[in-house]
Write a protein that holds these residues in place. Structure first.
Motif, short mmCIF file in Angstrom:
data_model
loop_
_atom_site.label_atom_id
_atom_site.label_comp_id
_atom_site.label_asym_id
_atom_site.label_seq_id
_atom_site.Cartn_x
_atom_site.Cartn_y
_atom_site.Cartn_z
N ARG A 31 0.79 -1.35 0.07
CA ARG A 31 -0.05 0.22 0.02
C ARG A 31 0.81 1.15 0.10
NH1 ARG A 31 -3.09 0.31 4.97
NH2 ARG A 31 -3.97 2.15 4.30
N GLN A 45 0.70 5.84 0.36
CA GLN A 45 0.06 7.31 0.40
C GLN A 45 0.91 8.18 -0.24
OE1 GLN A 45 -0.30 9.05 4.35
NE2 GLN A 45 -2.58 8.51 4.07
N LEU A 90 -0.60 2.57 7.50
CA LEU A 90 -1.06 3.67 7.04
C LEU A 90 -2.84 3.76 7.41
CD1 LEU A 90 0.17 3.38 3.22
CD2 LEU A 90 0.82 5.26 5.15
N SER A 109 -8.69 3.24 1.95
CA SER A 109 -7.35 3.74 1.82
C SER A 109 -7.52 5.27 1.48
CB SER A 109 -6.42 2.86 0.83
OG SER A 109 -6.14 1.68 1.19
N VAL A 110 -6.57 5.95 2.24
CA VAL A 110 -6.21 7.36 1.99
C VAL A 110 -5.06 7.50 1.17
CG1 VAL A 110 -5.88 9.65 2.89
CG2 VAL A 110 -7.62 7.93 4.31
N VAL A 111 -5.28 7.61 -0.22
CA VAL A 111 -4.36 7.65 -1.07
C VAL A 111 -3.41 8.92 -1.28
CG1 VAL A 111 -3.40 7.18 -3.46
CG2 VAL A 111 -5.23 5.91 -2.26
#
Length: 77
Positions: free
Chosen positions: A12, A14, A61, A69-71
């Protein structure tokens, strides 16, 4: 699109805007992530956008309350 080519090495990620013209790329690595991966990501970003993001390897994250998910985040506030 750049980070998709590193999906074998990145679980993952960010992207955080941390200052004027500054980005941090936070990565949760897979077992295939190496120092070479870091350099290759920086090279790809530089070729496409003419800058090197700061790359930070992290263990976790955050997710939203809905589990997404906070990308991309803006931390300039």
């Amino acid at each position: 699109a750049i980070l998709r080519q590193f999906s074998h090495a990145i679980l993952r990620y960010q992207i955080a805007k941390t200052g004027r013209g500054l980005l941090a790329l936070r990565i949760i690595p897979t077992k295939n992530f190496t120092g070479g991966t870091t350099k290759n990501i920086q090279t790809e970003f530089f070729q496409k956008f003419s800058f090197d993001p700061e790359i930070k390897v992290v263990d976790t994250l955050p997710f939203t309350e809905r589990g997404k998910s906070v990308v991309i985040v803006d931390e300039m506030k």
